[in-house]
Design a protein around this motif. Structure first.
Motif, short mmCIF file in Angstrom:
data_model
loop_
_atom_site.label_atom_id
_atom_site.label_comp_id
_atom_site.label_asym_id
_atom_site.label_seq_id
_atom_site.Cartn_x
_atom_site.Cartn_y
_atom_site.Cartn_z
N ILE A 1 0.84 -1.21 0.00
CA ILE A 1 0.00 0.00 0.00
C ILE A 1 0.87 1.25 0.00
CG2 ILE A 1 -1.62 1.34 1.39
CD1 ILE A 1 -2.83 -1.33 2.32
N VAL A 2 1.90 1.25 0.83
CA VAL A 2 2.78 2.42 0.92
C VAL A 2 3.51 2.64 -0.40
CG1 VAL A 2 4.85 3.33 2.04
CG2 VAL A 2 3.03 2.31 3.42
N LYS A 3 3.99 1.57 -1.02
CA LYS A 3 4.71 1.71 -2.30
C LYS A 3 3.78 2.26 -3.39
CE LYS A 3 8.24 -1.88 -1.65
NZ LYS A 3 8.75 -3.19 -2.12
N LYS A 4 2.55 1.78 -3.40
CA LYS A 4 1.59 2.29 -4.37
C LYS A 4 1.26 3.75 -4.09
CE LYS A 4 -2.85 1.25 -6.53
NZ LYS A 4 -4.02 0.32 -6.54
N ASP B 1 -7.43 23.35 -3.61
CA ASP B 1 -6.10 23.72 -3.15
C ASP B 1 -5.21 22.47 -3.03
OD1 ASP B 1 -4.26 24.30 -0.47
OD2 ASP B 1 -4.53 26.03 -1.80
N TYR B 2 -3.88 22.63 -3.18
CA TYR B 2 -2.97 21.49 -3.09
C TYR B 2 -3.00 20.83 -1.71
CZ TYR B 2 0.32 24.51 -0.57
OH TYR B 2 0.91 25.32 0.35
N LEU B 3 -3.31 21.63 -0.68
CA LEU B 3 -3.39 21.06 0.65
C LEU B 3 -4.54 20.04 0.75
CD1 LEU B 3 -2.72 24.18 2.91
CD2 LEU B 3 -1.19 22.23 2.47
N GLU B 4 -5.62 20.30 0.05
CA GLU B 4 -6.73 19.35 0.05
C GLU B 4 -6.30 18.03 -0.58
OE1 GLU B 4 -10.86 21.45 -0.47
OE2 GLU B 4 -9.43 22.40 -1.86
N VAL B 5 -5.49 18.11 -1.62
CA VAL B 5 -4.99 16.89 -2.27
C VAL B 5 -4.09 16.13 -1.30
CG1 VAL B 5 -3.62 15.97 -4.17
CG2 VAL B 5 -5.12 17.94 -4.55
N LEU B 6 -3.18 16.85 -0.62
CA LEU B 6 -2.27 16.21 0.32
C LEU B 6 -3.02 15.54 1.48
CD1 LEU B 6 0.65 18.81 0.61
CD2 LEU B 6 0.77 16.51 -0.33
N MET B 7 -3.96 16.27 2.04
CA MET B 7 -4.70 15.73 3.17
C MET B 7 -5.54 14.52 2.76
SD MET B 7 -3.69 17.37 5.73
CE MET B 7 -4.84 16.63 6.87
N THR B 8 -6.11 14.58 1.56
CA THR B 8 -6.91 13.45 1.08
C THR B 8 -6.04 12.21 0.90
OG1 THR B 8 -8.42 14.97 -0.06
CG2 THR B 8 -8.47 12.65 -0.72
N GLN B 9 -4.85 12.38 0.30
CA GLN B 9 -3.94 11.25 0.11
C GLN B 9 -3.47 10.69 1.46
OE1 GLN B 9 -0.78 12.70 -2.39
NE2 GLN B 9 -1.95 12.39 -4.28
N ARG B 10 -3.17 11.61 2.38
CA ARG B 10 -2.70 11.17 3.70
C ARG B 10 -3.81 10.40 4.43
NH1 ARG B 10 -0.38 15.87 7.30
NH2 ARG B 10 1.05 15.93 5.50
N ASP B 11 -5.03 10.90 4.40
CA ASP B 11 -6.14 10.23 5.06
C ASP B 11 -6.42 8.87 4.43
OD1 ASP B 11 -6.39 12.38 6.70
OD2 ASP B 11 -8.08 13.29 5.62
N ALA B 12 -6.32 8.80 3.10
CA ALA B 12 -6.56 7.52 2.42
C ALA B 12 -5.51 6.49 2.79
CB ALA B 12 -6.58 7.74 0.90
N LEU B 13 -4.24 6.92 2.85
CA LEU B 13 -3.17 6.00 3.23
C LEU B 13 -3.39 5.48 4.65
CD1 LEU B 13 -0.43 4.63 2.85
CD2 LEU B 13 0.65 6.77 3.61
#
Length: 477
Positions: free
Chosen positions: A202-205, A436-448
């Motif tokens: 999961i982390v590698k993906k 905003d780019y922060l929304e993208v970052l937070m979404t990816q972080r939450d999904a991980l």
């Protein structure tokens, strides 16, 4: 005269028995509570997963191979097997106490007594043959067989032997308990390893997705749509995920080494399934009824046997208050010269004696041993009741755990689905400058984080099934 001696002996024995019976304390037996609830809830189904053999309960061939290797090489199990041998030898020791002790003896010596002693004066006036007096230095040659035996008239020795047998059987159950723990520990460690494999994938993906997003941000930065800050934030997120990757790799190495240790071998790669742990389904579990724990759980059976041994110890300690009857006998040849050694019947020696021994004064040692045996019996009762209670609680806890983990897993699965959709939406909005780019970052972080938690919950589900299988007494048969 002979009859009078018999009467005196019988009278003395009767007096000893009377004194002993007046002061012997009564047997104190504390009865254990074997009552358990009729069921774990409303179900009275007697189908019990704990009766399934481990080779049928676990379906993964790689896991089966690991367990089979551990059963042959695990050092703790081998130590327990030696404890079985020690307990078996204790039975032999107690058995030997029931049998007579017979020894052969051969010896030679010389003795010179003083002339002016009763023996010396007697020897000086005695002739072996006419004109041949007894020599001053008198040799002595002996060969014979000697035996002693304690008659077990109060079953003291038999009870001690029965206690040793019960303790041996308790050790057997202790070995079975070690088996159930070992199998459960290997299975749980194996599922831990599969979980870490899935989390690493999961982390590698996720790193791959983050790198793609980083490239998009760099392009937008060149087009002056975002600032250098956005690029740095995305780069930092990629570095954080790569750091997490190495943390997982370390945990994988440690888990592999743990399994190898349980298998009694030096570190080497663990052959395991390549399937995603999220796709694995926990086995269906049937708990049966609580009374089945008394027959299935090795630790309960071991505690019950220890209790039986403790009760026999009390009886053996109580028998110490009664007289003990010892019988000794001997037969052989003895002479002061080899020339007379085989002259029959003059050189023949024999003896037969019986001793009735009864402690009358200062019996504190016997009283202390009896009080200790009673205290240990009481301890054994409480230990048995605690073991039964603990077994019931373990099963009840794992039943609740399985139920709650399934509900948690269903919710987390929905959460992961929603966050995966959110990633797609946030990326599309970001490309069209509507997010905003922060929304993208937070979404990816939450999904991980949600995906990692989902695999962790799946592992807990599999572990809960293993734990309830162990709690039901499965794995040793």
């Amino acid at each position: 005269m002979f009859k009078q001696k018999i009467y005196w002996s019988a009278s003395l024995a009767g007096i000893c028995l009377a004194m002993a019976s007046c002061k012997v304390p009564a047997v104190i037996q504390k009865t254990e509570n074997k009552q358990v609830p009729a069921s774990y809830g409303s179900s009275t189904d007697t189908l019990n997963t704990g009766k399934i053999q481990w080779k049928d309960f676990f379906t993964d061939p790689n896991l089966k191979n690991l367990i089979d290797t551990a059963l042959n090489r695990n050092q703790e199990l081998q130590i327990t097997l030696q404890e079985l041998e020690i307990a078996r030898n204790e039975i032999r020791l107690k058995q030997s106490n029931l049998l007579p002790t017979v020894v052969a003896r051969a010896g030679a010596g010389v003795e010179k007594v003083g002339r002016y002693t009763s023996q010396g004066a007697g020897d000086a006036s005695t002739e072996i043959t006419p004109g041949k007096p007894v020599p001053d230095a008198l040799p002595d040659y002996l060969i014979g067989v000697y035996g002693t035996w304690e008659a077990d008239i109060w079953n003291k020795l038999h009870n001690a032997k029965k206690a040793a047998v019960n303790r041996y059987l308790s050790t057997v159950e202790g070995k079975n308990f070690v088996l159930t723990n070992l199998i459960a520990e290997i299975a749980n460690s194996y599922y831990e390893l599969l979980t870490l494999d899935s989390q690493l994938a999961i982390v590698k993906k996720n790193i791959e997705l983050q790198n793609n997003a980083l490239e998009v941000v760099k392009i937008q930065k060149e087009a002056s749509r975002v600032t250098e800050l956005a690029v740095r934030k995305f780069e930092a997120e990629v570095l954080n995920s790569k750091s997490l990757q190495y943390d997982l790799q370390q945990k994988i190495s440690e888990t592999e080494n743990k399994i190898n240790f349980l298998l009694g071998r030096y570190p080497q790669p663990i052959v395991r399934s390549s399937a995603n742990i999220a796709d694995m389904l926990p086995s269906e579990v049937h708990t049966g009824i609580p009374s089945q724990l008394l027959a299935n759980r090795p630790d309960i059976k071991a505690a019950e046997l220890e209790l039986a041994a403790a009760k026999l110890d009390v009886k053996a300690a109580r028998a110490e208050f009664y007289p003990s009857l010892g019988i000794s006998a001997s037969i052989g040849l003895q002479a002061f010269s080899p020339n007379y050694f085989f002259k029959f019947p003059e050189s023949v020696l024999y003896s037969l004696a019986g001793d009735l021994i009864q402690p009358l004064i200062n019996r504190n040692t016997i009283k202390a041993e009896y009080a200790t045996a009673n205290a240990k019996q009481t301890q054994a009762v409480y230990n048995y009741e605690r073991t039964v209670l603990n077994a019931y609680v373990e099963v009840a806890n794992q039943m609740s755990n399985i139920n709650n983990l399934q509900k948690s897993y269903d919710l987390k699965s929905k959460q992961v689905t929603e966050l995966n959709n959110s990633i797609t939406i946030s990326n599309d909005l970001f490309r069209s400058a509507r997010a905003d780019y922060l929304e993208v970052l937070m979404t990816q972080r939450d999904a991980l984080q949600a995906k990692l938690e989902l695999t962790e919950t799946k592992k807990q589900q599999l572990n809960a099934v293993v734990n309830i299988y162990q709690a039901l007494g499965g794995g040793w048969d």
